[in-house]
Design an enzyme around this catalytic site. Sequence first.
Site, short mmCIF file in Angstrom:
data_model
loop_
_atom_site.label_atom_id
_atom_site.label_comp_id
_atom_site.label_asym_id
_atom_site.label_seq_id
_atom_site.Cartn_x
_atom_site.Cartn_y
_atom_site.Cartn_z
N CYS A 109 -0.34 -1.25 -7.83
CA CYS A 109 0.54 -0.23 -7.27
C CYS A 109 0.48 1.06 -8.08
CB CYS A 109 1.97 -0.77 -7.21
SG CYS A 109 3.13 0.43 -6.57
N CYS A 138 -0.31 2.15 -4.42
CA CYS A 138 0.75 2.96 -3.82
C CYS A 138 0.90 4.35 -4.43
CB CYS A 138 2.11 2.28 -3.97
SG CYS A 138 2.12 0.51 -4.15
N LYS A 166 -2.22 6.73 -4.34
CA LYS A 166 -2.45 6.97 -2.91
C LYS A 166 -1.45 7.97 -2.35
CE LYS A 166 -0.10 4.78 -0.18
NZ LYS A 166 -0.10 3.49 0.46
N ALA A 217 -6.65 -13.36 -19.05
CA ALA A 217 -6.12 -14.69 -19.33
C ALA A 217 -6.72 -15.69 -18.36
CB ALA A 217 -4.60 -14.68 -19.19
N TYR A 223 -3.83 -0.62 7.00
CA TYR A 223 -3.14 0.58 6.53
C TYR A 223 -3.93 1.35 5.48
CZ TYR A 223 -1.25 -1.50 2.18
OH TYR A 223 -1.11 -2.06 0.93
N GLU A 255 -4.79 5.23 5.95
CA GLU A 255 -4.26 6.19 4.97
C GLU A 255 -5.37 7.00 4.32
OE1 GLU A 255 -0.21 3.82 3.62
OE2 GLU A 255 -1.99 3.58 2.39
N HIS A 310 22.42 16.47 13.19
CA HIS A 310 21.66 17.37 14.06
C HIS A 310 21.33 18.67 13.34
CE1 HIS A 310 20.35 19.02 17.87
NE2 HIS A 310 21.05 20.11 17.60
N GLU A 340 18.02 11.46 14.32
CA GLU A 340 19.17 11.31 15.22
C GLU A 340 18.79 10.58 16.50
OE1 GLU A 340 20.82 14.94 17.11
OE2 GLU A 340 19.05 15.99 16.34
C1 LIG Z 1 -4.88 1.27 -1.87
C2 LIG Z 1 -3.59 0.49 -1.89
C3 LIG Z 1 -2.42 1.10 -1.47
C4 LIG Z 1 -1.23 0.39 -1.49
N1 LIG Z 1 -0.11 1.04 -1.05
C5 LIG Z 1 1.07 0.37 -1.04
C6 LIG Z 1 2.27 1.03 -0.63
O1 LIG Z 1 2.25 2.20 -0.23
N2 LIG Z 1 3.43 0.32 -0.66
C7 LIG Z 1 3.48 -0.98 -1.08
O2 LIG Z 1 4.56 -1.56 -1.12
N3 LIG Z 1 2.34 -1.63 -1.46
C8 LIG Z 1 1.16 -0.98 -1.46
N4 LIG Z 1 0.03 -1.62 -1.89
C9 LIG Z 1 0.12 -3.05 -2.26
C10 LIG Z 1 0.67 -3.19 -3.69
O3 LIG Z 1 -0.11 -2.42 -4.58
C11 LIG Z 1 0.65 -4.65 -4.08
O4 LIG Z 1 1.35 -5.39 -3.10
C12 LIG Z 1 1.32 -4.89 -5.43
O5 LIG Z 1 0.69 -4.14 -6.43
C13 LIG Z 1 1.27 -6.38 -5.75
O6 LIG Z 1 1.77 -6.62 -7.03
P1 LIG Z 1 1.30 -7.89 -7.84
O7 LIG Z 1 2.18 -7.95 -9.04
O8 LIG Z 1 1.23 -9.05 -6.96
O9 LIG Z 1 -0.20 -7.59 -8.25
P2 LIG Z 1 -0.89 -6.33 -8.92
O10 LIG Z 1 -0.02 -5.13 -8.91
O11 LIG Z 1 -2.22 -6.23 -8.27
O12 LIG Z 1 -1.06 -6.76 -10.42
C14 LIG Z 1 -1.92 -7.77 -10.83
C15 LIG Z 1 -2.40 -7.45 -12.22
O13 LIG Z 1 -3.04 -8.60 -12.76
C16 LIG Z 1 -4.14 -8.17 -13.53
N5 LIG Z 1 -5.01 -9.34 -13.68
C17 LIG Z 1 -5.77 -9.94 -12.75
N6 LIG Z 1 -6.37 -11.02 -13.24
C18 LIG Z 1 -5.95 -11.13 -14.52
C19 LIG Z 1 -6.20 -12.07 -15.57
N7 LIG Z 1 -6.99 -13.13 -15.38
N8 LIG Z 1 -5.64 -11.86 -16.77
C20 LIG Z 1 -4.84 -10.79 -16.98
N9 LIG Z 1 -4.56 -9.89 -16.04
C21 LIG Z 1 -5.10 -10.05 -14.81
C22 LIG Z 1 -4.71 -7.04 -12.72
O14 LIG Z 1 -5.52 -6.19 -13.52
C23 LIG Z 1 -3.44 -6.34 -12.25
O15 LIG Z 1 -3.03 -5.35 -13.16
C24 LIG Z 1 -1.19 -0.95 -1.92
C25 LIG Z 1 -2.37 -1.57 -2.34
C26 LIG Z 1 -3.55 -0.86 -2.33
C27 LIG Z 1 -4.81 -1.54 -2.77
#
Ligand SMILES: Cc1cc2nc3c(=O)[nH]c(=O)nc-3n(C[C@H](O)[C@H](O)[C@H](O)COP(=O)(O)OP(=O)(O)OC[C@H]3O[C@@H](n4cnc5c(N)ncnc54)[C@H](O)[C@@H]3O)c2cc1C
Length: 450
Positions: A43, A48, A51, A115, A177, A181, A439, A444
Amino acid sequence: MDDFDYDLFTLGAGSGGVRASRVAAGLGARCAIAEDHRVGGTCVIRGCVPKKLLTYAAHFAQDFEDAAGYGWTVAPPSFSWPALIAAKDREIARLEAVYRSLLAGSRVALLDGRAVVLDAHTVEVGGRRITARHLLVATGGWPVRPGFPGAEHCITSNEAFALTELPRRVLMVGGGYVAVEFAGIFRGLGAMVTLAYRGEQLLRGFDDDVRAHLSIELVRGGIDMRLHATPQSVERLPDGSLRVALRTAAGVSLLEVDAVMLATGRAPNTQGLGLAEAGVALDDDGGVVVDAFGASSVPSIHAVGDVTNRIALTPVAIREGAALAATLFGGRPTSADHVDVPHAVFSDPPVGAVGMTEAQARNTLDAVSVHTASFRPLKSMLSGREQKTLMKLVVDADTQRVVGAHMVGPDAPEIIQAIAIAVKAGLTKAQFDATMAVHPTAAEEFVTMR
Ligand SMILES: Cc1cc2nc3c(=O)[nH]c(=O)nc-3n(C[C@H](O)[C@H](O)[C@H](O)COP(=O)(O)OP(=O)(O)OC[C@H]3O[C@@H](n4cnc5c(N)ncnc54)[C@H](O)[C@@H]3O)c2cc1C
């Protein structure tokens, strides 16, 4: 107290992992979190937030045009992609630092590195073995790349944020989306954009009227839309541009562009994590199968966010993270509520939606009434912009409850966030109608629709 190194070890410092760790630490748990890229996750770093910043940048093009209708003379504007990306990068670096200090302030130990799960209570990070009473998999998702020849020449959203120059001609592949976008971003910033989607309409899962309305507006906005279209191959030409063979119902046509962006979906990030070996059940896409409280098939291993392959949105991951912490360390089994989750598409024009689509309502309810409004926003009257706004309420005709609200038009995401409270609260159409209008606004219409 047991002899584990930590009470909670989280893999992935994104939206869900950070929230779970901080709330758990606040409840007295000893927490550590590992991140193998940048703290903040998708994000903040490549989703997010960046973007939305690019979306703002793209929208200025229309603002400059619209200003003329309001008496302004604007010198021909010029745009610098490197300046935008540098400004975006500074903001993302600032946010990452905020996330790091939030973790430190919550006394969550941060390990920079990848990890891997070794067993039900053990992970390895950078050659170091660490044990914890509970493991939390919050590793998010990753873009899926189709396997056609030349796919390696294409970018995904990950790379789009770091392009060194703005491509003049872009082929966007996908109909979700992210595709819509980024098509709007590149188009707004001046690129010629072709959007190719293999399905028959964009934004699967959204209300059909919304999908049709947005398609019309995207074409009106200058996007060359190709439905039922799939790239067969991509070839790099000597001048650096790309030649794409695009298959449509009419046959294969060739297209020359400067960038092909694949927005063809995301898959849970579980490859090579050691989960299956530790006995964790995964679904067909590799998502961690969890119960309502975030527990996997191995009782000490939990998962939240995109890696669970449910609703891939930041606020959902955050709620799931907080709920898990409350369940494990707050003495309150808590599950995140996945009903009536509002969502938005920051396209041009943007979309906001909450609750049932008309089709879902007709499939599940005995009787449904639908109220729609389509109009040119007041602002367009002087600017001359043709773009139209669509607003729609879906009502359970038996109970009169508003079960869905949908909008395409300026400020739709902001408006739907407020409407979502009413839909979630189960308010009736009569209660919407009893609410006085503000308004003149577009919002509205939601309280004046007949
Ligand atoms: C282009 C784009 C636009 C988006 N726009 C929106 C939006 O407008 N609104 C919205 O609500 N959502 C949006 N999303 C979705 C949103 O980003 C995700 O739903 C959200 O980030 C999910 O959070 P998370 O904690 O599950 O995973 P993430 O935020 O993906 O975090 C996972 C983390 O784990 C780390 N990781 C992975 N494997 C390992 C490992 N083995 N060891 C250590 N670290 C690791 C990764 O590097 C990452 O930092 C968008 C996604 C994308 C791709």
